[in-house]
Design a protein around this motif. Sequence first.
Motif, PDB file in Angstrom:
ATOM      1  N   TYR A  31       0.722  -1.237  -0.211  1.00  0.00           N
ATOM      2  CA  TYR A  31       0.001   0.222   0.003  1.00  0.00           C
ATOM      3  C   TYR A  31       1.040   1.636   0.308  1.00  0.00           C
ATOM      4  O   TYR A  31       0.522   2.596  -0.162  1.00  0.00           O
ATOM      5  CB  TYR A  31      -0.742  -0.150   1.330  1.00  0.00           C
ATOM      6  CG  TYR A  31      -0.037  -0.105   2.712  1.00  0.00           C
ATOM      7  CD1 TYR A  31       0.115   1.352   2.728  1.00  0.00           C
ATOM      8  CD2 TYR A  31       0.047  -1.835   2.984  1.00  0.00           C
ATOM      9  CE1 TYR A  31       0.947   0.483   4.052  1.00  0.00           C
ATOM     10  CE2 TYR A  31       1.154  -1.432   4.097  1.00  0.00           C
ATOM     11  CZ  TYR A  31       1.399  -0.175   4.873  1.00  0.00           C
ATOM     12  OH  TYR A  31       2.399  -0.256   6.100  1.00  0.00           O
ATOM     13  N   PHE A  33       3.616   2.346  -1.732  1.00  0.00           N
ATOM     14  CA  PHE A  33       5.133   1.505  -2.633  1.00  0.00           C
ATOM     15  C   PHE A  33       4.072   2.080  -3.936  1.00  0.00           C
ATOM     16  O   PHE A  33       2.838   1.116  -4.121  1.00  0.00           O
ATOM     17  CB  PHE A  33       5.677   1.443  -2.754  1.00  0.00           C
ATOM     18  CG  PHE A  33       6.741   1.093  -1.592  1.00  0.00           C
ATOM     19  CD1 PHE A  33       7.506   2.681  -1.127  1.00  0.00           C
ATOM     20  CD2 PHE A  33       6.800   0.095  -0.637  1.00  0.00           C
ATOM     21  CE1 PHE A  33       8.069   1.954   0.048  1.00  0.00           C
ATOM     22  CE2 PHE A  33       7.161  -0.168   0.680  1.00  0.00           C
ATOM     23  CZ  PHE A  33       7.854   0.950   0.825  1.00  0.00           C
ATOM     24  N   ARG A  94       8.045   1.937  15.849  1.00  0.00           N
ATOM     25  CA  ARG A  94       8.082   2.418  16.595  1.00  0.00           C
ATOM     26  C   ARG A  94       9.021   2.476  18.095  1.00  0.00           C
ATOM     27  O   ARG A  94       9.161   2.558  19.244  1.00  0.00           O
ATOM     28  CB  ARG A  94       6.458   1.540  17.722  1.00  0.00           C
ATOM     29  CG  ARG A  94       5.622   2.252  17.191  1.00  0.00           C
ATOM     30  CD  ARG A  94       4.441   1.941  16.883  1.00  0.00           C
ATOM     31  NE  ARG A  94       3.648   3.124  17.892  1.00  0.00           N
ATOM     32  CZ  ARG A  94       3.631   3.786  17.766  1.00  0.00           C
ATOM     33  NH1 ARG A  94       3.316   3.888  16.461  1.00  0.00           N
ATOM     34  NH2 ARG A  94       3.028   4.952  17.905  1.00  0.00           N
ATOM     35  N   ARG A 130       2.345  10.677   9.969  1.00  0.00           N
ATOM     36  CA  ARG A 130       3.355  11.103  10.649  1.00  0.00           C
ATOM     37  C   ARG A 130       4.336  11.603  11.350  1.00  0.00           C
ATOM     38  O   ARG A 130       4.924  12.540  11.392  1.00  0.00           O
ATOM     39  CB  ARG A 130       2.592  10.642  12.107  1.00  0.00           C
ATOM     40  CG  ARG A 130       1.195  11.233  12.753  1.00  0.00           C
ATOM     41  CD  ARG A 130       1.254  10.553  14.425  1.00  0.00           C
ATOM     42  NE  ARG A 130       1.240   9.372  14.307  1.00  0.00           N
ATOM     43  CZ  ARG A 130       0.342   7.914  14.380  1.00  0.00           C
ATOM     44  NH1 ARG A 130      -0.686   9.019  13.457  1.00  0.00           N
ATOM     45  NH2 ARG A 130       0.765   7.213  13.846  1.00  0.00           N
ATOM     46  N   LEU A 131       5.450  10.542  10.737  1.00  0.00           N
ATOM     47  CA  LEU A 131       6.790  10.695  10.831  1.00  0.00           C
ATOM     48  C   LEU A 131       7.523  11.686   9.746  1.00  0.00           C
ATOM     49  O   LEU A 131       7.968  12.671  10.711  1.00  0.00           O
ATOM     50  CB  LEU A 131       7.187   9.149  10.280  1.00  0.00           C
ATOM     51  CG  LEU A 131       8.954   9.619   9.527  1.00  0.00           C
ATOM     52  CD1 LEU A 131       9.287   9.235  10.991  1.00  0.00           C
ATOM     53  CD2 LEU A 131       8.844   8.269   8.969  1.00  0.00           C
ATOM     54  N   TYR A 132       6.638  11.541   8.882  1.00  0.00           N
ATOM     55  CA  TYR A 132       7.249  13.266   7.979  1.00  0.00           C
ATOM     56  C   TYR A 132       6.567  14.733   8.771  1.00  0.00           C
ATOM     57  O   TYR A 132       7.932  14.895   8.721  1.00  0.00           O
ATOM     58  CB  TYR A 132       6.814  12.585   6.375  1.00  0.00           C
ATOM     59  CG  TYR A 132       6.862  11.741   5.769  1.00  0.00           C
ATOM     60  CD1 TYR A 132       8.121  11.227   5.977  1.00  0.00           C
ATOM     61  CD2 TYR A 132       6.018  11.089   4.809  1.00  0.00           C
ATOM     62  CE1 TYR A 132       8.513  10.554   4.942  1.00  0.00           C
ATOM     63  CE2 TYR A 132       6.686   9.965   4.000  1.00  0.00           C
ATOM     64  CZ  TYR A 132       8.079   9.481   4.566  1.00  0.00           C
ATOM     65  OH  TYR A 132       7.766   8.133   3.706  1.00  0.00           O
ATOM     66  N   ARG A 134       6.130  15.192  11.877  1.00  0.00           N
ATOM     67  CA  ARG A 134       7.323  15.502  12.730  1.00  0.00           C
ATOM     68  C   ARG A 134       8.659  15.966  12.442  1.00  0.00           C
ATOM     69  O   ARG A 134       9.085  16.376  13.316  1.00  0.00           O
ATOM     70  CB  ARG A 134       8.094  14.091  13.527  1.00  0.00           C
ATOM     71  CG  ARG A 134       7.841  13.913  15.289  1.00  0.00           C
ATOM     72  CD  ARG A 134       8.053  12.961  15.625  1.00  0.00           C
ATOM     73  NE  ARG A 134       8.116  11.454  15.396  1.00  0.00           N
ATOM     74  CZ  ARG A 134       7.459  10.429  14.751  1.00  0.00           C
ATOM     75  NH1 ARG A 134       6.553  10.501  14.891  1.00  0.00           N
ATOM     76  NH2 ARG A 134       8.176   9.386  14.342  1.00  0.00           N
TER      77      ARG A 134
HETATM   78  C1  LIG Z   1       5.954   4.569   8.562  1.00  0.00           C
HETATM   79  C2  LIG Z   1       7.867   4.115   9.230  1.00  0.00           C
HETATM   80  C3  LIG Z   1       8.999   3.975   8.080  1.00  0.00           C
HETATM   81  C4  LIG Z   1       7.713   4.275   9.791  1.00  0.00           C
HETATM   82  O1  LIG Z   1       8.944   3.742  10.492  1.00  0.00           O
HETATM   83  P1  LIG Z   1       8.860   3.662  12.794  1.00  0.00           P
HETATM   84  O2  LIG Z   1      10.396   3.101  12.209  1.00  0.00           O
HETATM   85  O3  LIG Z   1       8.060   2.951  13.576  1.00  0.00           O
HETATM   86  O4  LIG Z   1       8.950   5.444  12.769  1.00  0.00           O
HETATM   87  P2  LIG Z   1       9.492   6.521  14.109  1.00  0.00           P
HETATM   88  O5  LIG Z   1       9.835   5.012  14.963  1.00  0.00           O
HETATM   89  O6  LIG Z   1      10.792   7.352  14.145  1.00  0.00           O
HETATM   90  O7  LIG Z   1       8.077   6.692  14.631  1.00  0.00           O
HETATM   91  C5  LIG Z   1       7.241   5.418  15.014  1.00  0.00           C
HETATM   92  C6  LIG Z   1       6.007   5.540  15.751  1.00  0.00           C
HETATM   93  O8  LIG Z   1       6.803   5.430  16.581  1.00  0.00           O
HETATM   94  C7  LIG Z   1       7.358   6.285  18.339  1.00  0.00           C
HETATM   95  N1  LIG Z   1       8.466   5.931  18.541  1.00  0.00           N
HETATM   96  C8  LIG Z   1       9.742   6.682  18.130  1.00  0.00           C
HETATM   97  N2  LIG Z   1      10.941   6.286  19.138  1.00  0.00           N
HETATM   98  C9  LIG Z   1      10.049   5.462  19.901  1.00  0.00           C
HETATM   99  C10 LIG Z   1      10.440   4.585  21.411  1.00  0.00           C
HETATM  100  N3  LIG Z   1      11.863   4.795  21.834  1.00  0.00           N
HETATM  101  N4  LIG Z   1      10.022   4.218  21.762  1.00  0.00           N
HETATM  102  C11 LIG Z   1       8.042   4.185  21.066  1.00  0.00           C
HETATM  103  N5  LIG Z   1       7.641   4.737  20.792  1.00  0.00           N
HETATM  104  C12 LIG Z   1       8.694   5.648  19.115  1.00  0.00           C
HETATM  105  C13 LIG Z   1       7.395   7.900  17.269  1.00  0.00           C
HETATM  106  O9  LIG Z   1       6.756   8.743  18.272  1.00  0.00           O
HETATM  107  C14 LIG Z   1       6.219   7.960  16.458  1.00  0.00           C
HETATM  108  O10 LIG Z   1       5.151   7.711  17.158  1.00  0.00           O
HETATM  109  P3  LIG Z   1       3.414   8.544  16.366  1.00  0.00           P
HETATM  110  O11 LIG Z   1       3.661   7.101  15.228  1.00  0.00           O
HETATM  111  O12 LIG Z   1       2.507   8.066  17.673  1.00  0.00           O
HETATM  112  O13 LIG Z   1       3.972   9.913  16.145  1.00  0.00           O
HETATM  113  C15 LIG Z   1       6.966   2.382   9.532  1.00  0.00           C
HETATM  114  O14 LIG Z   1       5.768   2.347   9.357  1.00  0.00           O
HETATM  115  C16 LIG Z   1       6.793   1.660   7.883  1.00  0.00           C
HETATM  116  O15 LIG Z   1       7.827   1.427   7.010  1.00  0.00           O
HETATM  117  N6  LIG Z   1       5.735   1.353   7.184  1.00  0.00           N
HETATM  118  C17 LIG Z   1       5.257   0.791   6.433  1.00  0.00           C
HETATM  119  C18 LIG Z   1       6.203   1.848   4.737  1.00  0.00           C
HETATM  120  C19 LIG Z   1       5.994   2.545   4.283  1.00  0.00           C
HETATM  121  O16 LIG Z   1       4.390   3.286   5.145  1.00  0.00           O
HETATM  122  N7  LIG Z   1       7.051   3.705   4.562  1.00  0.00           N
HETATM  123  C20 LIG Z   1       6.573   4.820   4.331  1.00  0.00           C
HETATM  124  C21 LIG Z   1       6.227   5.495   2.679  1.00  0.00           C
HETATM  125  S1  LIG Z   1       5.777   6.756   2.053  1.00  0.00           S
END
Ligand SMILES: CC(C)(COP(=O)(O)OP(=O)(O)OC[C@H]1O[C@@H](n2cnc3c(N)ncnc32)[C@H](O)[C@@H]1OP(=O)(O)O)[C@@H](O)C(=O)NCCC(=O)NCCS
Length: 159
Positions: A31, A33, A94, A130-132, A134
């Motif tokens: 979903y 890409f 996360r 949300r990641l972007y 932030r």
């Molecule tokens: C989108 C994606 C890349 C995010 O990756 P991630 O490593 O989980 O991102 P982060 O850890 O930096 O942040 C995610 C959440 O974890 C939280 N978090 C970060 N570090 C943390 C920690 N140490 N402990 C607990 N939570 C944490 C962040 O605050 C964030 O919370 P929120 O979503 O409620 O704001 C991942 O979900 C993914 O690969 N999705 C599928 C592919 C995708 O969508 N790619 C993007 C294409 S545009």
Amino acid sequence: MSSAISTRRLTPEDWQLFRRVRLAALEEAPYAFGSTYEGEVDAPQSRWRQGLETRTRFIAEIDGVVAGTVSGGDGDSSGAAAMTGMWVDPRFRRQGVGDVLVKTVMDWARSAGYREMFLWVTDANTDAERLYQRNGFVRTGAAQDVRPGHLEYEMSRTI
Ligand SMILES: CC(C)(COP(=O)(O)OP(=O)(O)OC[C@H]1O[C@@H](n2cnc3c(N)ncnc32)[C@H](O)[C@@H]1OP(=O)(O)O)[C@@H](O)C(=O)NCCC(=O)NCCS
């Protein structure tokens, strides 16, 4: 205790690792890409090597295990870069890997002299948006079809 997240840039010699990680991303999060697993799984070695020459590819590792990936390259306009291929393995989500990958691409773009970063995110991909957000990205207002019935939105920020 959380383990350290390290990142490294892949070279054409890493094409098998790049292939493994990219196919895992396309299979796990179709979903997210514009490209598909089926469209890339049979690509020859030359295409994977080329993919490492035309864009700058990074992986994130935790304790030597690949936790995620992201890519950077030229954007559509002069002075602009594009961030693509962001994916974090579900086992490592996360934990801040996404934030580290965004910062890694921003650092690369800054040292390469780019002034602005663009990316596309598909509708309903709230984790990614949300990641972007932030990390300072805002929607530009541009949207396009990514597949039937689904839009993707452009986001950008200055570097
Ligand atoms: C989108 C994606 C890349 C995010 O990756 P991630 O490593 O989980 O991102 P982060 O850890 O930096 O942040 C995610 C959440 O974890 C939280 N978090 C970060 N570090 C943390 C920690 N140490 N402990 C607990 N939570 C944490 C962040 O605050 C964030 O919370 P929120 O979503 O409620 O704001 C991942 O979900 C993914 O690969 N999705 C599928 C592919 C995708 O969508 N790619 C993007 C294409 S545009």
